[in-house]
Design an enzyme around this catalytic site. Structure first.
Site, PDB file in Angstrom:
ATOM      1  N   GLU A   1       0.452  -1.140  -0.115  1.00  0.00           N
ATOM      2  CA  GLU A   1      -0.026  -0.155   0.023  1.00  0.00           C
ATOM      3  C   GLU A   1       0.518   1.635   0.388  1.00  0.00           C
ATOM      4  OE1 GLU A   1      -4.327  -1.284   2.046  1.00  0.00           O
ATOM      5  OE2 GLU A   1      -2.466  -1.336   3.311  1.00  0.00           O
TER       6      GLU A   1
ATOM      7  N   GLU B   1      -2.951  -9.734   3.194  1.00  0.00           N
ATOM      8  CA  GLU B   1      -3.799  -9.912   4.482  1.00  0.00           C
ATOM      9  C   GLU B   1      -5.307 -11.065   4.533  1.00  0.00           C
ATOM     10  OE1 GLU B   1      -3.013  -5.200   3.458  1.00  0.00           O
ATOM     11  OE2 GLU B   1      -3.283  -7.447   2.378  1.00  0.00           O
TER      12      GLU B   1
END
Length: 275
Positions: free
Chosen positions: A129, A149
């Site tokens: 990210e 994730e």
């Protein structure tokens, strides 16, 4: 903004060497600010304290006219960043507190100057990210990219589902998001996630060369170009074209634009001052 190498935290100024922890380093190299995530033994994972310090640092970078470009990297060859330190996630408190946490990836997004992510090794989870929040991504062949994730029971909360499909194809983004599998640097480069791929020994020179060339450009025009590209990602073409023309008209009235025209006529390199 003064050059900072991190020691024990004791102050409030994030550019003061005594105000940063050892986990986050910042150094100035002329017009280039180098931000380094410095937890190599933990794959340069992020803690809440690092996130708060990064956010404060971004505020300083944005108002410092001497800084024209930012390089974001991690210490060592094993990882750019593996995202959040899983061992501290339960310390965020309630769901509401987690929602309102300091978002270290969005801190990168908030930098107005061009940001180059220099990637070695793992770039996963929140690390991916941060790379996606950067403007340009250079990686050596050791880069490994993933939105892992999903393997832990959740999805990314700071940009992976929103930015990844804007950079690679929606199908490739969903493949990465649904499986959490790693993509090597060669495939990442082929899919547009990596803008330039190098051998390990060539990465530093390639990033420094790019940063130097960006820093030599007119700062106002550079920052507005970054802003306009973001506008292009979130508005219609007609609105974007009109807004671009308005910003061009403004840019044309700056002292830097006059310097550019004069330097062209005099057949010399322009000396842009950000005015």
């Amino acid at each position: 903004m003064s050059t900072a190498s991190a020691t024990a935290p004791s102050g409030n100024d994030p550019t003061d060497p005594t105000a940063l922890s050892d986990d986050l380093l910042v150094a100035l190299d002329g017009p280039i600010a180098r931000i380094t995530l410095n937890r190599p033994g933990k794959l340069n994972t992020m803690t809440p304290t690092m996130g708060k310090q990064l956010l404060d640092l971004v505020d300083e970078i944005n108002v410092d006219d001497d800084i024209r470009v930012v390089i974001l990297s991690g210490t060592g060859a094993r990882a750019f960043s593996a995202g959040s330190d899983i061992s501290v996630l339960d310390g965020y408190g309630s769901n509401w507190q987690l929602r309102n946490r300091v978002d270290y990836a969005r801190a990168i997004w908030a930098i107005r100057k061009p940001v180059i992510a220099k990637i070695r090794g793992y770039c996963i989870g929140g690390g991916l990210e941060m790379a996606l929040m950067s403007d340009i991504r250079y990686s050596d062949v050791t880069g490994r990219f993933g939105a892992g994730e999903i393997k832990l029971g959740w999805h990314g909360g700071a940009g992976n589902t929103q930015l990844l499909p804007r950079v690679v194809s929606p199908g490739k983004a969903m493949e990465m998001l649904f499986t959490g599998d790693l993509v090597d640097a060669t495939e990442a480069h082929r899919n547009g996630l990596v803008d330039r791929l190098t051998e390990p020994e060539d990465l530093d020179a390639a990033v420094d060369d790019l940063a130097t060339r960006i820093a030599a450009s007119a700062p106002i025009a550079t920052q507005l170009s970054k802003h306009l590209v973001r506008v292009a990602q979130s508005t219609s073409l007609d609105v974007g074209l009109a807004y671009e023309n308005d910003m061009f008209t403004y840019c044309f009235t700056t002292a830097d634009a006059a310097e550019g025209r004069t330097a062209f006529a005099e057949k010399r390199t322009p000396d842009f001052q950000g005015r």
